[in-house]
Structures are given as C-alpha cells and as structure tokens.
Design a protein around this motif. Structure first.
Motif, PDB file in Angstrom:
ATOM      1  N   VAL A 191       0.854  -1.187   0.000  1.00  0.00           N
ATOM      2  CA  VAL A 191       0.000   0.000   0.000  1.00  0.00           C
ATOM      3  C   VAL A 191       0.889   1.235   0.000  1.00  0.00           C
ATOM      4  CG1 VAL A 191      -1.783   1.291   1.237  1.00  0.00           C
ATOM      5  CG2 VAL A 191      -1.801  -1.222   1.261  1.00  0.00           C
ATOM      6  N   CYS A 192       0.823   2.019  -1.072  1.00  0.00           N
ATOM      7  CA  CYS A 192       1.635   3.233  -1.206  1.00  0.00           C
ATOM      8  C   CYS A 192       0.759   4.458  -0.984  1.00  0.00           C
ATOM      9  CB  CYS A 192       2.273   3.288  -2.587  1.00  0.00           C
ATOM     10  SG  CYS A 192       3.294   4.773  -2.857  1.00  0.00           S
ATOM     11  N   ILE A 193       1.236   5.354  -0.112  1.00  0.00           N
ATOM     12  CA  ILE A 193       0.521   6.592   0.207  1.00  0.00           C
ATOM     13  C   ILE A 193       1.411   7.754  -0.191  1.00  0.00           C
ATOM     14  CG2 ILE A 193      -0.559   7.952   2.031  1.00  0.00           C
ATOM     15  CD1 ILE A 193      -0.722   5.245   3.621  1.00  0.00           C
ATOM     16  N   ALA A 194       0.855   8.712  -0.933  1.00  0.00           N
ATOM     17  CA  ALA A 194       1.692   9.796  -1.452  1.00  0.00           C
ATOM     18  C   ALA A 194       0.855  11.041  -1.696  1.00  0.00           C
ATOM     19  CB  ALA A 194       2.360   9.360  -2.758  1.00  0.00           C
ATOM     20  N   ASN A 195       1.535  12.148  -1.907  1.00  0.00           N
ATOM     21  CA  ASN A 195       0.942  13.297  -2.582  1.00  0.00           C
ATOM     22  C   ASN A 195       1.775  13.561  -3.822  1.00  0.00           C
ATOM     23  OD1 ASN A 195       3.237  14.804  -1.824  1.00  0.00           O
ATOM     24  ND2 ASN A 195       2.225  15.644  -0.025  1.00  0.00           N
ATOM     25  N   GLU A 196       1.448  14.598  -4.572  1.00  0.00           N
ATOM     26  CA  GLU A 196       2.124  14.807  -5.850  1.00  0.00           C
ATOM     27  C   GLU A 196       3.621  15.121  -5.678  1.00  0.00           C
ATOM     28  OE1 GLU A 196       1.636  18.325  -4.027  1.00  0.00           O
ATOM     29  OE2 GLU A 196      -0.044  17.025  -4.504  1.00  0.00           O
ATOM     30  N   GLU A 197       3.973  15.862  -4.609  1.00  0.00           N
ATOM     31  CA  GLU A 197       5.378  16.194  -4.380  1.00  0.00           C
ATOM     32  C   GLU A 197       6.170  14.949  -3.989  1.00  0.00           C
ATOM     33  OE1 GLU A 197       8.039  19.436  -1.896  1.00  0.00           O
ATOM     34  OE2 GLU A 197       6.246  18.584  -0.947  1.00  0.00           O
ATOM     35  N   ASP A 198       5.613  14.126  -3.107  1.00  0.00           N
ATOM     36  CA  ASP A 198       6.287  12.909  -2.682  1.00  0.00           C
ATOM     37  C   ASP A 198       6.558  11.986  -3.868  1.00  0.00           C
ATOM     38  OD1 ASP A 198       6.097  13.747  -0.051  1.00  0.00           O
ATOM     39  OD2 ASP A 198       4.244  12.656   0.315  1.00  0.00           O
TER      40      ASP A 198
END
Length: 343
Positions: A191-198
């Motif tokens: 499960v990968c959690i991110a925002n656009e910058e990450d």
C-alpha cells in the motif's frame, strides 16, 4: 481489530504559541511527535493493537517520549533504550498567507544510530497483520536505512501487509538520494501513500498540471499518477492525498484511491474545506485512517472516506497526534460535519 507495527523516530516538538514567530516568542509548547508514532497513536485510538518500534535515550526526556505514546494505548514493548539524545523539531505555526516553518535539530539522535541487528524483526512480526513505515526513516542515515530494509524483508517473510507513506523531506536528503533509496524499497510495499510532491521527488513520477499552491487540481493527472505507480511497482493499493492550499489557514482536503478490489479506475473521496488549527500530522492521520479502513471496511470507497474524514478532524487538533475515536470519524463521514455543539 488488527495487530499493527510502525517503525520510526519520535521527537520533541517545540512549537510557538498562538501563531507567534520564533523570533518573538519567549516560550515554546512542548509535545512529542513523529510520523510513525502519530500513526500508531491514531490506530490505538481506533481500537487496534498498535506497536511502535524506535530507540530512545535512557533519560527523563526519552522516558517522557515513551510515555507520550503509551498513554494512548500504544504498545512500547519493542522500544529500545540507548543513544545520546532525542531529536527535536521547532515549529513556527503560520497563518493566512504566512506558511508554517519547521526547523530540525535531530542529527545523531538515538534512532539514527540504531543498528538493524538491535531488533529481532522476525519475532516482532510474528502474528502481526500490518507494518507501516515512511520515507522519513531511511532519510535519517545509513543505519536506519538498513533497519528499514531488514524490517521490510522480515514483514514480507511473515506475510504481513506493508504500507509506506513516501513523505519526502527536503531538509533531510536530496531528490537523487531519495530516489536511489526509495525505488528499490518499493518491491516490499503493498500500500503506497503519497501526494504529488512525494511521488515526484521520492520516485520520479509527476501528477500532470496540478498546481497545489494555486489551489488547482488536475484530477486526470492524479488518476494517471495512481495508475502509473500501481503499474510500475505492482502495489495492491495506491492512495494519493489532494490538498488545495488557499492559505496556511484554509485548505481543501480530499483523496484518491486505486486498487483492484472494487474498481478498475481510481475513486475520489468527499472534499472538505478545512479551517486549520494544526496541519502537522495531517498526512499521518490519513495513513492511519486508511489502514483502519482497509482492515475493517467492506469496500474501497468506504475505506477512503474514513481516511479523509479522520485526517479532516486531525486538522482541528493541536499537536501531531490525531486524538479522535472511531465513533467521531464515523459521525463525520455520515453527517458531513456541521461543527455544532454536542449537548
């Protein structure tokens, strides 16, 4: 409920009161905080058995940090004692068009000197359901980087679900260092959690024409990003938080999730407009809410709605910890959140 392990650093947080500047304040509010500790506390508040792995100095400050998570029900059985110091971060809370600022004082902290063989990872993951880590921990140095690798391998060998919040921190390492480390680690992540910058800085993936500071979101760009990450790394689930920063005090908040359970395309959550009390820890509360949702909900949409509502509530709470119950989050999911006084 689940048996969940998190691994990372907990720090002493020294924040300026009432949005004052560091230059003008004579006092700091002291709390304890850290990405993986924040997730553990939130999951314990939701009723899970949360275990936090870290290393703390064997002095009163280290003991205070340990007690700060234990008081909310987090298991501290796997916390090591040793090292010279606890990491510190200073927080200047912004308001309106003045952004918040973080200054780190965490060099040579106890966890940054933690050798991977100090922990019996196989024993820790025996009988556990989930392992959560973030991109902050490997950014602390070579020793915690090796410890993350050892933990991920042991978790996968034990059949434990692994989640990672990419959490790029420019004050800890460069984009080149992050990508060289994080890309190989993705083979262990479910499960990968991110925002656009990450996604861009940790893995090298971009999210279309999104302009977060201009409060403009490109939904198709985010959908493409979610599909690309899932295809590239074989993740079971990709969750992307969507923040519209109108100012330091007002944000739009929602998220997108892509998996193979209920949908072939990414799904979008309810969007909340948030008057921010404390933004720090908002991403961690989303991660904890998502873990809870994926473990307990019947479908993808419900899991995502729980995660976003959980994080929405966190933005109203001072400090990094999301001190909300499962009942409070469910109430927000169902009602939309009028904020009326409960009598």
């Amino acid at each position: 409920m689940g048996q969940i392990v998190t691994f990372g650093e907990i720090m002493l947080r020294l924040s300026t009161p009432e949005h004052s500047r560091i230059l003008q304040t004579d006092i700091f509010e002291a709390r304890y905080a850290g990405g993986e500790a924040n997730v553990a506390v939130s999951l314990a508040m939701f009723g899970h058995q949360a275990h936090f792995v870290t290393r703390l100095p064997e002095n009163e400050v280290g003991e205070a940090a340990l007690q700060s998570v234990r008081r909310y029900g987090v298991s501290t059985d796997y916390i090591l004692r040793g090292g010279d110091r606890l990491g510190i971060y200073f927080l200047e809370s912004g308001a309106s068009q003045r952004p918040s600022k973080v200054i780190y004082d965490r060099a040579d902290s106890a966890v940054s000197q933690m050798e991977s063989n100090m922990v019996d990872w196989d024993a820790i993951f025996d009988g556990k359901d989930w392992f959560h880590w973030t991109g902050i921990t490997p950014a602390l140095g070579e020793k915690p980087r090796k410890a993350v690798i050892a933990a991920c391998k042991a978790a996968k060998n034990a059949g434990v679900t692994v989640s990672c919040d990419l959490n790029f921190r420019s004050k800890l390492w460069t984009e080149e260092e992050a990508q060289a480390t994080m890309n190989p680690l993705m083979e262990y992540v479910d499960v990968c959690i991110a925002n656009e910058e990450d996604a861009q800085k940790s893995l090298g993936f971009e999210a279309g024409d999104t302009d977060v500071e201009g409060a403009e979101l490109d939904d198709e760009g985010y959908s493409t990003l979610a599909r690309s990450l899932k295809k590239e790394y074989g993740f079971d689930t990709v969750a992307i938080t969507l923040r519209e920063s109108f100012s330091a005090s007002m944000n739009g908040w929602s998220a997108m999730l892509h998996d193979d359970k209920d949908c072939k395309e990414p799904v979008r959550s309810t969007r909340y407009e948030i008057d921010i009390v404390d933004r720090v820890g908002g991403g961690d509360s989303f991660a904890a809410g998502l873990i809870h949702g994926l473990l307990t909900k019947d479908n993808t949409q419900d899991a995502l709605e729980y995660a976003v509502a959980s994080s929405c509530l966190k933005h109203s709470i001072p400090g990094d910890f999301n001190l909300t119950s499962e009942e409070e989050v469910e109430k927000l999911v169902k009602s939309g959140g009028s904020g009326r006084v409960e009598r």
